[in-house]
Design an enzyme around this catalytic site. Structure first.
Site, PDB file in Angstrom:
ATOM      1  CE  LYS A 213      -3.454  -2.429   2.098  1.00 56.06           C
ATOM      2  NZ  LYS A 213      -4.480  -3.338   3.365  1.00 56.06           N
TER       3      LYS A 213
ATOM      4  CD  GLN B 185      -3.575  -4.807   6.848  1.00 56.96           C
ATOM      5  OE1 GLN B 185      -3.534  -3.498   5.899  1.00 56.96           O
ATOM      6  NE2 GLN B 185      -3.605  -6.011   6.372  1.00 56.96           N
TER       7      GLN B 185
ATOM      8  CG  ASP C 190     -10.064  -1.306   4.685  1.00 60.77           C
ATOM      9  OD1 ASP C 190      -9.832  -1.740   4.137  1.00 60.77           O
ATOM     10  OD2 ASP C 190      -9.411  -1.649   5.777  1.00 60.77           O
TER      11      ASP C 190
HETATM   12  N1  GUN Z   1      -5.996  -7.175   5.823  1.00 57.20           N
HETATM   13  C1  GUN Z   1      -5.860  -7.874   4.739  1.00 57.20           C
HETATM   14  N2  GUN Z   1      -6.757  -7.289   3.801  1.00 57.20           N
HETATM   15  C2  GUN Z   1      -6.668  -5.737   4.945  1.00 57.20           C
HETATM   16  C3  GUN Z   1      -7.406  -4.921   3.771  1.00 57.20           C
HETATM   17  O1  GUN Z   1      -7.617  -4.740   2.399  1.00 57.20           O
HETATM   18  N3  GUN Z   1      -7.624  -3.775   4.756  1.00 57.20           N
HETATM   19  C4  GUN Z   1      -7.777  -4.138   6.438  1.00 57.20           C
HETATM   20  N4  GUN Z   1      -8.067  -2.838   6.604  1.00 57.20           N
HETATM   21  N5  GUN Z   1      -7.130  -5.298   6.647  1.00 57.20           N
HETATM   22  C5  GUN Z   1      -6.666  -6.266   5.477  1.00 57.20           C
END
Ligand code: GUN
Length: 285
Positions: free
Chosen positions: A54, A98, A121
């Site tokens: 990211k 996350q 998200d």
């Molecule tokens: N853990 C794995 N993929 C994601 C995601 O797209 N967002 C978040 N917040 N946690 C994750």
């Protein structure tokens, strides 16, 4: 022969280039850059890899990227305080905590504390509720990535029997809602589903998000089906493979996303797109 591989990496690169151009133009015109804040709790190696991806994408398109990595033992109140600050920070348009969270951190408290205006998200219950009602401007990143691939490859999914294996808040539930809204008949399977193969064999469209390497094989899939493999499984030799055995199913199916290079890059791109949406809609730039 028709190329059956859905090239998520290529589409993601194309979309990220488009975002980058937009940001260059904005900055030229004296506007600020969009900003993402990511909070990671603990040391999970997969989560660290996702966060790194990211970060790379943010830098590539010219977004501001802020990152906090807390010890696993951090108190929930510390995270809530930080989120409160970030909700007010005018340089930040998107906040992502996350997942997975450590057991002592309450998922609902965290997701509710992120302003719906910065919830890139789509995990705040307000946005998740709107998604449920087919009315949200922000949609969940993996689901959005899959829907973008369906559009880009001009795949007609109206009336298809779609099976989603996995019922998580982050993948299974949102993609089910998106596919339902797009005219599919949906079935959501979970770890208790009996005789799963009876469902997979009848699925025209399959989304697999279970974290079991090479779990789906040729005998499990329907002829000419469309498969989205959301699995990211790290093998002992370091290789990353999906939940679907691509080699085994390839001749039988009509489309498949590879791992890596399929859904993963699209999830990251959708995060950037969501941030651009909140930046434009809610904040003075
Ligand atoms: N853990 C794995 N993929 C994601 C995601 O797209 N967002 C978040 N917040 N946690 C994750």
């Amino acid at each position: 022969m028709l190329n059956k591989i859905i090239n998520g990496k290529k589409i993601a690169n194309y979309l990220q280039k488009k975002i980058k151009k937009k940001i260059i133009k904005k900055v030229k015109n004296g506007k600020r850059r969009p900003g993402i804040a990511i909070i990671l709790i603990g040391n999970d190696s997969s989560s660290k890899i996702y966060v790194k991806k990211k970060k790379i994408a943010c830098k590539k398109v010219g977004f501001i990227f802020k990152y906090w990595n807390f010890k696993n033992s951090v108190k929930e109140i510390e995270i809530l305080k930080l989120i409160k600050k970030l909700n007010k920070n005018i340089e930040i348009d998107g906040i992502l905590v996350q997942l997975p969270l450590p057991n002592h951190i309450n998922y609902k408290n965290i997701m509710c504390s992120i302003s719906y205006k910065k919830d890139i998200d789509c995990l705040n219950p307000y946005n998740a509720g709107l998604l449920f009602q087919k009315n949200s401007i922000i949609t969940s990143c993996t689901a959005k990535g899959i829907m973008t691939l369906i559009k880009k490859y001009k795949i007609n999914i109206i009336g298809l029997n779609a099976l989603i294996i996995g019922s998580s808040n982050i993948v299974g539930k949102p993609i089910s809602m998106e596919l339902l809204a797009s005219g599919c008949t949906i079935t959501i399977a979970n770890k208790h589903t009996k005789n799963l193969i009876n469902y997979t064999k009848n699925a025209d469209l399959l989304v697999v998000a279970i974290g079991k390497p090479n779990f789906i094989k040729k005998s499990w899939v329907k002829k000419n089906s469309i498969i989205f493999d959301v699995g990211i499984n790290k093998m002992p030799d370091g290789k990353i493979i999906g939940d679907v055995n691509l080699k085994s199913v390839y001749k039988k199916i009509s489309y498949i996303t590879p791992v890596p290079g399929g859904v993963g890059p699209m999830t990251v791109t959708s995060l950037l797109e969501n941030t651009l949406i909140t930046y434009k809609k809610y904040y003075k730039n």
